[in-house]
Design a protein around this motif. Structure first.
Motif, PDB file in Angstrom:
ATOM      1  N   GLN A  76       0.824  -1.212   0.000  1.00 41.00           N
ATOM      2  CA  GLN A  76       0.000   0.000   0.000  1.00 41.00           C
ATOM      3  C   GLN A  76       0.852   1.253   0.000  1.00 41.00           C
ATOM      4  O   GLN A  76       2.021   1.240   0.370  1.00 41.00           O
ATOM      5  CB  GLN A  76      -1.000  -0.008   1.148  1.00 41.00           C
ATOM      6  N   GLN A  77       0.203   2.326  -0.473  1.00 44.52           N
ATOM      7  CA  GLN A  77       0.927   3.556  -0.702  1.00 44.52           C
ATOM      8  C   GLN A  77      -0.008   4.719  -0.455  1.00 44.52           C
ATOM      9  O   GLN A  77      -1.161   4.672  -0.867  1.00 44.52           O
ATOM     10  CB  GLN A  77       1.358   3.576  -2.178  1.00 44.52           C
ATOM     11  N   ALA A  78       0.488   5.765   0.221  1.00 43.41           N
ATOM     12  CA  ALA A  78      -0.334   6.974   0.399  1.00 43.41           C
ATOM     13  C   ALA A  78      -0.191   7.832  -0.858  1.00 43.41           C
ATOM     14  O   ALA A  78       0.903   7.968  -1.401  1.00 43.41           O
ATOM     15  CB  ALA A  78       0.146   7.742   1.621  1.00 43.41           C
ATOM     16  N   ARG A  79      -1.315   8.344  -1.351  1.00 45.99           N
ATOM     17  CA  ARG A  79      -1.299   9.178  -2.566  1.00 45.99           C
ATOM     18  C   ARG A  79      -1.952  10.514  -2.253  1.00 45.99           C
ATOM     19  O   ARG A  79      -3.022  10.552  -1.628  1.00 45.99           O
ATOM     20  CB  ARG A  79      -2.078   8.500  -3.686  1.00 45.99           C
ATOM     21  N   ALA A  80      -1.350  11.600  -2.718  1.00 44.70           N
ATOM     22  CA  ALA A  80      -1.907  12.932  -2.466  1.00 44.70           C
ATOM     23  C   ALA A  80      -3.101  13.187  -3.380  1.00 44.70           C
ATOM     24  O   ALA A  80      -3.008  12.959  -4.591  1.00 44.70           O
ATOM     25  CB  ALA A  80      -0.830  13.984  -2.699  1.00 44.70           C
ATOM     26  N   LEU A  81      -4.201  13.598  -2.812  1.00 43.46           N
ATOM     27  CA  LEU A  81      -5.390  13.890  -3.621  1.00 43.46           C
ATOM     28  C   LEU A  81      -5.084  15.011  -4.616  1.00 43.46           C
ATOM     29  O   LEU A  81      -5.622  15.058  -5.710  1.00 43.46           O
ATOM     30  CB  LEU A  81      -6.569  14.279  -2.721  1.00 43.46           C
ATOM     31  N   GLY A  82      -4.197  15.913  -4.224  1.00 39.14           N
ATOM     32  CA  GLY A  82      -3.823  17.019  -5.115  1.00 39.14           C
ATOM     33  C   GLY A  82      -3.109  16.552  -6.376  1.00 39.14           C
ATOM     34  O   GLY A  82      -3.169  17.194  -7.415  1.00 39.14           O
TER      35      GLY A  82
END
Ligand code: ATP
Ligand code: MG
Length: 444
Positions: free
Chosen positions: A425-431
């Motif tokens: 898993q990976q955190a992704r910036a909504l921006g």
């Protein structure tokens, strides 16, 4: 795969109970996941037709009854016993649910003078209606895809249409389909053959079934189209139409054969192939498979140079075919079971309060071409993380998008792989959504 059904808001216990209704016999619902296979086939057909410069035509499902009676011929299975005909309640007009689409296309072409600036290549897809005994491969509402070329007299267009159908089988990966070919010649040639045919059947009248006896003088050619095995011998020994063809008809037939030979398309000549409608002349053909039992004809067609005039249009040559979608799909399923479609991602929403941000993000993802299935709450509860992950798994999605409160507070969403490399898993910036959204799509 579908989600577990959720309880609908329950009606009062005292509510009246209604009788359960079902579809009309022989008319089928086409449900997911099977409907995905229909869409896949239709997409393939659209692309293939475009590559051959055939354009889409859509005619009404209901037509005036005389169109079919005159067009198909009075002494045909369809007109004699298979048509859904009714009177318009308001004006008494005789109407019929279309049993096929060639007559409708021809009517439309004549009505709109479509041939004024040259020939037209057209194709259609849609439901047809015939009151037949429902069985495997034979339904009362069924679907056809058809191609028609109007205004072209030459054998090269007959060949083009056969090659088009053949290209479709290749495109679909269909195996075990063979081509049968015949020529019905021209009306004068058929007349001479007809006399010989009647003489032959009269000689063997005891061997004919009731249908054949009835057709002996009205439409003896149709007897060759019998499905009655008891009549096989008398039909096989009948005089062959192909032996009555003149030079021009033979030349037309040989041109078609020459093109098919050059293109490596195998065929057999079946002198008893006559097809079910009266409107054919010269080339007729069928694509047949042995894998579907007795309903083995998946596609049939031929030339019909006299039909336009017969329904009141200006005379023009034409040729076309129609395939039975149900039969083609069944053949496909036999070769490889249909795959249930899956979304690219499943949106997991731990807290319903985040829904506005979630839906806004999904709008953006979908606009970029990502398919996303959204978690939806049940009547009794919103759903634990565990149950949401279960549903994500069941959906077949390759990724879970976890819209957790902490992540959202940082302007992020967690993308978790559910298939290959499951767990990563990976955190992704909504921006930065446009940058990473593309990695979710299954074709990547
Ligand atoms: P059959 O000899 O099987 O009755 P047909 O000669 O009546 O076929 P056409 O009118 O040529 O068939 O229609 C073209 C194709 O449409 C057929 O080859 C078949 O694949 C399909 N088709 C025809 N009737 C039905 C039906 N009742 N249910 C499903 N498919 C059908
Ligand atoms: Mg039929």
């Amino acid at each position: 795969m579908s989600e577990k059904p959720q309880a609908a808001p329950s009606a009062a216990a005292s509510a009246p109970r209604f009788e359960k209704l079902s579809a009309v016999k022989g008319m089928n619902d086409i449900l997911p996941p099977e409907s995905a296979q229909w869409e896949w086939l239709e997409d393939k057909v659209r692309q293939l037709m475009a590559r051959h410069a055939y354009r889409n035509i859509r005619t009404p499902i209901v037509e005036p009854t005389p169109l079919f009676v005159r067009g198909l011929g009075e002494v045909t299975d369809i007109v004699e016993k298979e048509m859904y005909s009714f009177e318009d309640k308001l004006n008494g007009e005789a109407l019929t649910l279309r049993p096929e689409n060639t007559a409708g296309v021809v009517r439309a072409v004549a009505e709109h003078s479509m041939l004024y600036d040259g020939g037209k290549r057209l194709y259609y897809m849609g439901p047809m209606f015939r009151h037949e005994r429902p069985q495997r491969g034979r339904y009362r509402q069924f679907h056809q895809i058809g191609a028609e070329a109007l205004g072209f007299p030459g054998a090269e267009v007959d060949a083009e249409l056969i090659l088009l159908a053949n290209a479709l089988w290749q495109e679909l990966g269909l195996k075990d389909v063979r081509l049968e070919l015949n020529s019905l010649g021209q009306p004068a040639e058929r007349k001479a053959h007809r006399a010989a045919l009647i003489a032959h059947f009269e000689q063997h009248e005891a061997l004919l079934d009731e249908d054949a006896r009835r057709r002996l003088h009205s439409n003896p050619l149709r007897i060759l189209d019998t499905k009655n095995p008891a009549m096989r011998e008398v039909v096989e020994s009948a005089p062959r139409l192909i032996d009555f063809l003149g030079e021009a008809s033979l030349a037309h037939f040989n041109t078609v054969r020459g093109i098919l030979d050059a293109c490596g398309v195998a065929y057999t000549i079946n002198p008893r192939l006559v097809r079910g409608m009266d409107y054919y002349n010269l080339t007729v053909f069928e694509f047949i498979t042995e894998s579907l039992g007795s309903q083995g004809t998946i596609c049939g067609g031929g030339r019909y140079d006299y039909l336009i005039e017969q329904i009141g249009g200006k005379a023009a040559p034409a040729v076309g075919w129609a395939l039975g979608v149900e039969r083609v799909l069944e053949l496909l399923r036999e070769q490889a079971p249909a795959q249930a479609p899956a979304p690219d991602a499943y949106a997991i929403v731990p807290d319903a309060a985040a829904l506005p941000v979630v839906l806004k993000t999904l709008v953006q993802l979908r606009a970029l071409g990502v398919s996303v299935q959204m978690h939806a709450g049940a009547a009794e509860s919103w759903g634990s993380m565990k149950s949401q992950f279960k549903k994500a798994d069941a959906s077949g999605a390759r990724h879970a998008l976890i819209f957790g409160g902490d992540e959202l507070a940082r302007g992020e969403v967690t993308v978790k792989s559910l298939r290959d490399g499951a767990g990563a898993q990976q955190a992704r910036a909504l921006g930065d959504l446009p940058q990473w959204a593309i990695t979710l799509q299954s074709q990547n």
